[in-house]
Design a protein around this motif. Structure first.
Motif, PDB file in Angstrom:
ATOM      1  N   GLU A  68       0.833  -1.205   0.000  1.00 14.50           N
ATOM      2  CA  GLU A  68       0.000   0.000   0.000  1.00 14.50           C
ATOM      3  C   GLU A  68       0.868   1.256   0.000  1.00 14.50           C
ATOM      4  OE1 GLU A  68      -3.536   2.312   2.459  1.00 14.50           O
ATOM      5  OE2 GLU A  68      -2.854   0.361   3.174  1.00 14.50           O
ATOM      6  N   GLN A  69       1.906   1.259   0.828  1.00 20.48           N
ATOM      7  CA  GLN A  69       2.798   2.425   0.858  1.00 20.48           C
ATOM      8  C   GLN A  69       3.526   2.578  -0.471  1.00 20.48           C
ATOM      9  OE1 GLN A  69       2.861   4.827   3.292  1.00 20.48           O
ATOM     10  NE2 GLN A  69       3.958   5.886   1.655  1.00 20.48           N
ATOM     11  N   ARG A  70       3.917   1.457  -1.067  1.00 23.46           N
ATOM     12  CA  ARG A  70       4.585   1.515  -2.375  1.00 23.46           C
ATOM     13  C   ARG A  70       3.655   2.139  -3.415  1.00 23.46           C
ATOM     14  NH1 ARG A  70       8.761  -1.076  -5.267  1.00 23.46           N
ATOM     15  NH2 ARG A  70       9.909  -0.692  -3.356  1.00 23.46           N
ATOM     16  N   LEU A  71       2.376   1.737  -3.406  1.00 25.90           N
ATOM     17  CA  LEU A  71       1.416   2.316  -4.351  1.00 25.90           C
ATOM     18  C   LEU A  71       1.251   3.814  -4.111  1.00 25.90           C
ATOM     19  CD1 LEU A  71      -1.295  -0.501  -4.440  1.00 25.90           C
ATOM     20  CD2 LEU A  71       0.226   0.182  -6.310  1.00 25.90           C
ATOM     21  N   ARG A  72       1.212   4.216  -2.843  1.00 22.64           N
ATOM     22  CA  ARG A  72       1.098   5.651  -2.522  1.00 22.64           C
ATOM     23  C   ARG A  72       2.325   6.415  -3.026  1.00 22.64           C
ATOM     24  NH1 ARG A  72      -3.298   6.473   0.120  1.00 22.64           N
ATOM     25  NH2 ARG A  72      -4.183   4.868   1.463  1.00 22.64           N
ATOM     26  N   ASP A  73       3.498   5.843  -2.796  1.00 21.84           N
ATOM     27  CA  ASP A  73       4.739   6.493  -3.240  1.00 21.84           C
ATOM     28  C   ASP A  73       4.785   6.603  -4.766  1.00 21.84           C
ATOM     29  OD1 ASP A  73       5.477   6.608  -0.566  1.00 21.84           O
ATOM     30  OD2 ASP A  73       6.886   4.922  -0.697  1.00 21.84           O
ATOM     31  N   LEU A  74       4.398   5.520  -5.445  1.00 23.14           N
ATOM     32  CA  LEU A  74       4.407   5.533  -6.910  1.00 23.14           C
ATOM     33  C   LEU A  74       3.416   6.555  -7.455  1.00 23.14           C
ATOM     34  CD1 LEU A  74       4.652   1.711  -7.711  1.00 23.14           C
ATOM     35  CD2 LEU A  74       6.416   3.444  -8.128  1.00 23.14           C
ATOM     36  N   LEU A  75       2.226   6.618  -6.855  1.00 24.84           N
ATOM     37  CA  LEU A  75       1.228   7.574  -7.331  1.00 24.84           C
ATOM     38  C   LEU A  75       1.707   9.011  -7.113  1.00 24.84           C
ATOM     39  CD1 LEU A  75      -1.499   7.762  -8.735  1.00 24.84           C
ATOM     40  CD2 LEU A  75      -2.565   7.881  -6.477  1.00 24.84           C
ATOM     41  N   LYS A  76       2.346   9.243  -5.988  1.00 23.72           N
ATOM     42  CA  LYS A  76       2.860  10.594  -5.708  1.00 23.72           C
ATOM     43  C   LYS A  76       3.882  11.013  -6.770  1.00 23.72           C
ATOM     44  CE  LYS A  76       4.973  13.361  -2.071  1.00 23.72           C
ATOM     45  NZ  LYS A  76       5.573  13.359  -0.740  1.00 23.72           N
TER      46      LYS A  76
END
Length: 180
Positions: A134-142
């Motif tokens: 989930e954090q990886r997805l947030r980082d990628l989206l950012k």
């Protein structure tokens, strides 16, 4: 049977994060238009004879991105195509240029929660093989959201509606905007 007005439409490229539904929506959109559908990740696998996780493991992300750019250059040079791209395609300036100048780009915006629902069991996504996906997805989206927005001619939110409805919505938006 697809309408004659679709004959004048340029290629349509779908961009967005993992789990946005680019492949599923793209297939429906191609069917509506009577066009060929391709997925750039599947095309990379077909041409190399290797899976994306294997390419990432052996060549790293840099090696994969290099292959992706070569394939994208070829695919965006074709006509009458609906193309679903990999989530990281926008990280390379050449790719953004190919997409933006050779067709209509539609960004399928997808909230992280929905991305996670759609991808959490998928082992074919090397960037999610981490302790906290989930954090990886947030980082990628950012990192990638501004790039998706920069390259996109249209933005469609994918948190509502089935894939077929989203494909119809994309077609309506493109036709009404005169992006053809």
């Amino acid at each position: 049977m697809p309408s004659k007005e679709f004959d004048t439409l340029p290629n349509i490229y779908l961009v967005g994060p993992m789990g946005a539904g680019k492949t599923t929506v793209g297939r429906h959109l191609a069917e509506l238009l009577g066009r060929e559908f391709l997925d750039s990740d599947h095309e990379i696998e077909r041409r190399t004879g290797a899976t994306i996780p294997w390419i990432f493991e052996k060549e790293g992300e840099i090696g994969f991105r290099s292959r992706e750019t070569i394939v994208l250059d070829d695919l965006t040079s074709r006509r009458d195509l609906v193309l679903a791209t990999g989530g990281g395609v926008v990280t390379q300036p050449a790719n953004r240029s190919y997409l933006k100048t050779r067709g209509v780009v539609v960004y399928l915006y997808t909230p992280v929660e929905l991305q996670l629902q759609r991808t959490y069991r998928d082992k074919n996504r090397p960037l999610l093989q981490v302790e906290n996906p989930e954090q990886r997805l947030r980082d990628l989206l950012k990192l990638r959201d501004p790039l998706y927005r920069d390259v996109a001619h249209h933005i469609i939110e994918t948190n509502q509606g089935a894939a077929r409805e989203l494909a119809q919505q994309i077609l309506r938006v493109i036709l009404s905007s005169g992006s053809h």
